[in-house]
Scaffold this motif. Sequence first.
Motif, PDB file in Angstrom:
ATOM      1  N   MET A  34       0.822  -1.197  -0.098  1.00 60.53           N
ATOM      2  CA  MET A  34       0.116   0.141  -0.075  1.00 60.53           C
ATOM      3  C   MET A  34       1.041   1.243   0.041  1.00 60.53           C
ATOM      4  N   ARG A  35       0.752   2.198  -0.944  1.00 63.91           N
ATOM      5  CA  ARG A  35       1.341   3.296  -1.054  1.00 63.91           C
ATOM      6  C   ARG A  35       1.283   4.141   0.170  1.00 63.91           C
ATOM      7  N   GLN A  36       2.217   4.971   0.567  1.00 63.64           N
ATOM      8  CA  GLN A  36       2.315   6.010   1.679  1.00 63.64           C
ATOM      9  C   GLN A  36       1.452   7.070   1.231  1.00 63.64           C
ATOM     10  N   LEU A  37       1.049   8.011   2.346  1.00 65.63           N
ATOM     11  CA  LEU A  37       0.514   9.265   2.115  1.00 65.63           C
ATOM     12  C   LEU A  37       1.291  10.210   1.115  1.00 65.63           C
ATOM     13  N   LEU A  38       2.660   9.898   1.444  1.00 63.30           N
ATOM     14  CA  LEU A  38       3.644  10.990   0.692  1.00 63.30           C
ATOM     15  C   LEU A  38       4.299  10.159  -0.184  1.00 63.30           C
ATOM     16  N   LEU A  39       4.565  10.190  -1.560  1.00 66.37           N
ATOM     17  CA  LEU A  39       5.287   9.160  -2.289  1.00 66.37           C
ATOM     18  C   LEU A  39       5.830  10.023  -3.359  1.00 66.37           C
ATOM     19  N   VAL A  40       7.128   9.790  -3.359  1.00 66.28           N
ATOM     20  CA  VAL A  40       8.048  10.672  -4.266  1.00 66.28           C
ATOM     21  C   VAL A  40       8.670   9.668  -5.500  1.00 66.28           C
ATOM     22  N   THR A  41       8.219   9.959  -6.715  1.00 67.04           N
ATOM     23  CA  THR A  41       8.839   9.166  -7.556  1.00 67.04           C
ATOM     24  C   THR A  41       9.160   9.699  -8.804  1.00 67.04           C
ATOM     25  N   THR A  42       9.893   9.062  -9.560  1.00 71.63           N
ATOM     26  CA  THR A  42      10.589   9.716 -10.771  1.00 71.63           C
ATOM     27  C   THR A  42       9.692   9.718 -12.071  1.00 71.63           C
ATOM     28  N   LEU A  43       9.328  10.748 -12.417  1.00 66.80           N
ATOM     29  CA  LEU A  43       8.594  11.058 -13.664  1.00 66.80           C
ATOM     30  C   LEU A  43       9.291  10.765 -15.023  1.00 66.80           C
ATOM     31  N   ILE A  44       8.850  10.262 -15.986  1.00 73.11           N
ATOM     32  CA  ILE A  44       9.497  10.309 -17.328  1.00 73.11           C
ATOM     33  C   ILE A  44       9.381  11.342 -18.090  1.00 73.11           C
ATOM     34  N   LEU A  45       9.953  12.134 -18.171  1.00 77.34           N
ATOM     35  CA  LEU A  45       9.853  13.523 -18.744  1.00 77.34           C
ATOM     36  C   LEU A  45       9.951  13.681 -20.129  1.00 77.34           C
ATOM     37  N   MET A  46       9.860  14.866 -20.805  1.00 78.34           N
ATOM     38  CA  MET A  46       9.923  14.927 -21.958  1.00 78.34           C
ATOM     39  C   MET A  46      11.211  14.655 -22.547  1.00 78.34           C
ATOM     40  N   ALA A  47      12.427  15.103 -21.698  1.00 76.53           N
ATOM     41  CA  ALA A  47      13.572  14.838 -21.947  1.00 76.53           C
ATOM     42  C   ALA A  47      14.328  13.479 -22.123  1.00 76.53           C
ATOM     43  N   HIS A  83       3.821  13.431  -5.554  1.00 79.92           N
ATOM     44  CA  HIS A  83       3.196  13.380  -4.278  1.00 79.92           C
ATOM     45  C   HIS A  83       1.761  13.115  -4.065  1.00 79.92           C
ATOM     46  N   GLU A  84       1.425  12.187  -3.090  1.00 75.27           N
ATOM     47  CA  GLU A  84      -0.003  12.088  -2.790  1.00 75.27           C
ATOM     48  C   GLU A  84      -0.281  13.094  -1.961  1.00 75.27           C
ATOM     49  N   VAL A  85      -1.553  13.640  -2.334  1.00 78.70           N
ATOM     50  CA  VAL A  85      -2.003  14.641  -1.467  1.00 78.70           C
ATOM     51  C   VAL A  85      -3.035  14.443  -0.560  1.00 78.70           C
ATOM     52  N   SER A  86      -2.951  14.620   0.704  1.00 80.17           N
ATOM     53  CA  SER A  86      -3.902  13.961   1.835  1.00 80.17           C
ATOM     54  C   SER A  86      -5.045  14.698   1.749  1.00 80.17           C
ATOM     55  N   GLY A  87      -6.324  14.481   2.377  1.00 80.72           N
ATOM     56  CA  GLY A  87      -7.274  15.045   2.947  1.00 80.72           C
ATOM     57  C   GLY A  87      -8.592  14.883   1.760  1.00 80.72           C
ATOM     58  N   VAL A  88      -8.438  13.865   1.013  1.00 84.63           N
ATOM     59  CA  VAL A  88      -9.598  13.527   0.313  1.00 84.63           C
ATOM     60  C   VAL A  88     -10.703  12.948   1.077  1.00 84.63           C
ATOM     61  N   GLY A  89     -11.933  13.695   0.813  1.00 86.50           N
ATOM     62  CA  GLY A  89     -13.371  13.101   1.700  1.00 86.50           C
ATOM     63  C   GLY A  89     -13.527  11.596   1.044  1.00 86.50           C
ATOM     64  N   LYS A  90     -14.542  11.354   1.968  1.00 84.44           N
ATOM     65  CA  LYS A  90     -15.045   9.692   1.856  1.00 84.44           C
ATOM     66  C   LYS A  90     -15.548   9.696   0.555  1.00 84.44           C
ATOM     67  N   VAL A  91     -15.446   8.763  -0.253  1.00 82.59           N
ATOM     68  CA  VAL A  91     -15.673   8.556  -1.807  1.00 82.59           C
ATOM     69  C   VAL A  91     -16.360   7.031  -1.727  1.00 82.59           C
ATOM     70  N   ALA A  92     -17.363   6.672  -2.484  1.00 81.82           N
ATOM     71  CA  ALA A  92     -17.868   5.280  -2.717  1.00 81.82           C
ATOM     72  C   ALA A  92     -17.060   4.742  -3.963  1.00 81.82           C
ATOM     73  N   ALA A  93     -16.047   4.281  -3.726  1.00 80.28           N
ATOM     74  CA  ALA A  93     -15.302   3.655  -4.890  1.00 80.28           C
ATOM     75  C   ALA A  93     -15.914   2.026  -5.235  1.00 80.28           C
ATOM     76  N   GLN A  94     -17.043   2.166  -6.074  1.00 80.70           N
ATOM     77  CA  GLN A  94     -17.331   0.853  -6.520  1.00 80.70           C
ATOM     78  C   GLN A  94     -17.875   1.067  -7.730  1.00 80.70           C
ATOM     79  N   GLY A  95     -17.726  -0.054  -8.647  1.00 86.37           N
ATOM     80  CA  GLY A  95     -18.262   0.068  -9.947  1.00 86.37           C
ATOM     81  C   GLY A  95     -17.502   1.241 -10.504  1.00 86.37           C
ATOM     82  N   GLN A  96     -18.303   1.998 -11.328  1.00 83.76           N
ATOM     83  CA  GLN A  96     -17.783   3.213 -12.210  1.00 83.76           C
ATOM     84  C   GLN A  96     -17.380   4.276 -11.088  1.00 83.76           C
ATOM     85  N   GLY A  97     -17.866   4.304  -9.799  1.00 85.04           N
ATOM     86  CA  GLY A  97     -17.957   5.458  -8.916  1.00 85.04           C
ATOM     87  C   GLY A  97     -16.686   5.545  -8.198  1.00 85.04           C
ATOM     88  N   GLY A  98     -16.470   6.539  -7.629  1.00 87.79           N
ATOM     89  CA  GLY A  98     -15.029   6.898  -6.742  1.00 87.79           C
ATOM     90  C   GLY A  98     -14.724   8.374  -6.715  1.00 87.79           C
TER      91      GLY A  98
END
Length: 364
Positions: free
Chosen positions: A1-14, A70-85
């Motif tokens: 499970m990913r941490q609330l703050l995760l720093v990863t390398t992006l593959i950029l235009m360069a 970075h993962e941003v904290s503070g998202v409220g409760k969502v119903a992540a079911q089917g097509q929802g979330g």
Amino acid sequence: MRQLLLVTTLILMAATPLRALETSQGDLAVSVMADDLRVPWAFDFLPGGDVLVTERAGRLWRLEPTGTRHEVSGVGKVAAQGQGGLLDVLVPRDFGATREVIFTFATPQEAGAGTAVAVARLSEDATALRDWRVIWEMEPGSTGGRHFGSRVVEAPDGTLFVTVGERGDRPSAQDLSRENGSVIRITRQGAHAEGNPFLDREGAQPEIWSYGHRNPQGAALDAEGQLWVSEHGAKGGDEVNRVKKGANYGWPVISYGTHYSGAPFPEGSSKEGMEQPAFYWDPSIAPSGHMIYSGRMWPDWEGHHFIGSLKFGHIAVLAGDPLELRETIEGPQTGRVRAIEEAPDGAIWYLSEADGALYRLSPP
């Protein structure tokens, strides 16, 4: 499970470019701006170059131009079911003054889940959302996990257009006492907007701007401020609609194609008092995401509609009056295009749900 703050390398235009995509404007370079996303749904640009990206499970990411995420904290409760979330995200024009960000999502309700709109403030260090508050939600009454619609667009006057699917309850899209199958127009506080068409109609929901929609998963404004939506329709009846105040777009009374069961529509493809689509697809492409291009980087595409296909894995490009399909942009990186946006510099960015990646199209 990913941490609330995760720093990863992006593959950029360069980075080493991917295979170019062939278009009417020549071969375009494709760059991966982020990968390893899990069912991404939407994104928008922050001032300064950062990008916010939603994942349907309820995660919000901030991508930096420097190549970190970075993962941003503070998202409220969502119903992540089917097509929802957690679904759409909008950075409004006054973000610099308010730091407010607007979200659409599926919210848990007594009878399942419903489309909702929330507003929250992004912290000064952009690591957390503060004061998440739900400003609007559809009245409950539909169960199941499909057809939430859920695009949000800021109108020129600052009000919000929000698309709401009929939640799989077909007759509700013709019932003005329910918000199912509608485009609503609300204020930033969540109240119905002044000038909405059904304020004096007894029993009608005052937020409704148009109705008779099935599942609009794309919405965009053109240069004149006119709202357009692209929506999942019948088998052989996905539509692009020019949305007019108070108009009825016919679902489930009329449509092109047939129901997925093979059953015909009771009134065929037209009926007095119901709007015709500006364009429809046969076969259906499962449209999601809708952008009308400014012409900033490719002048010949000014005013063209770019719409993602979940079913066939391409970007459909439409233009003209009446609208017609001008081309399809297709390649290994266009699987299940969920969202598409124009960046501040005129580049075209899109989310591939199949790849879990955010891509950028630019000149070679």
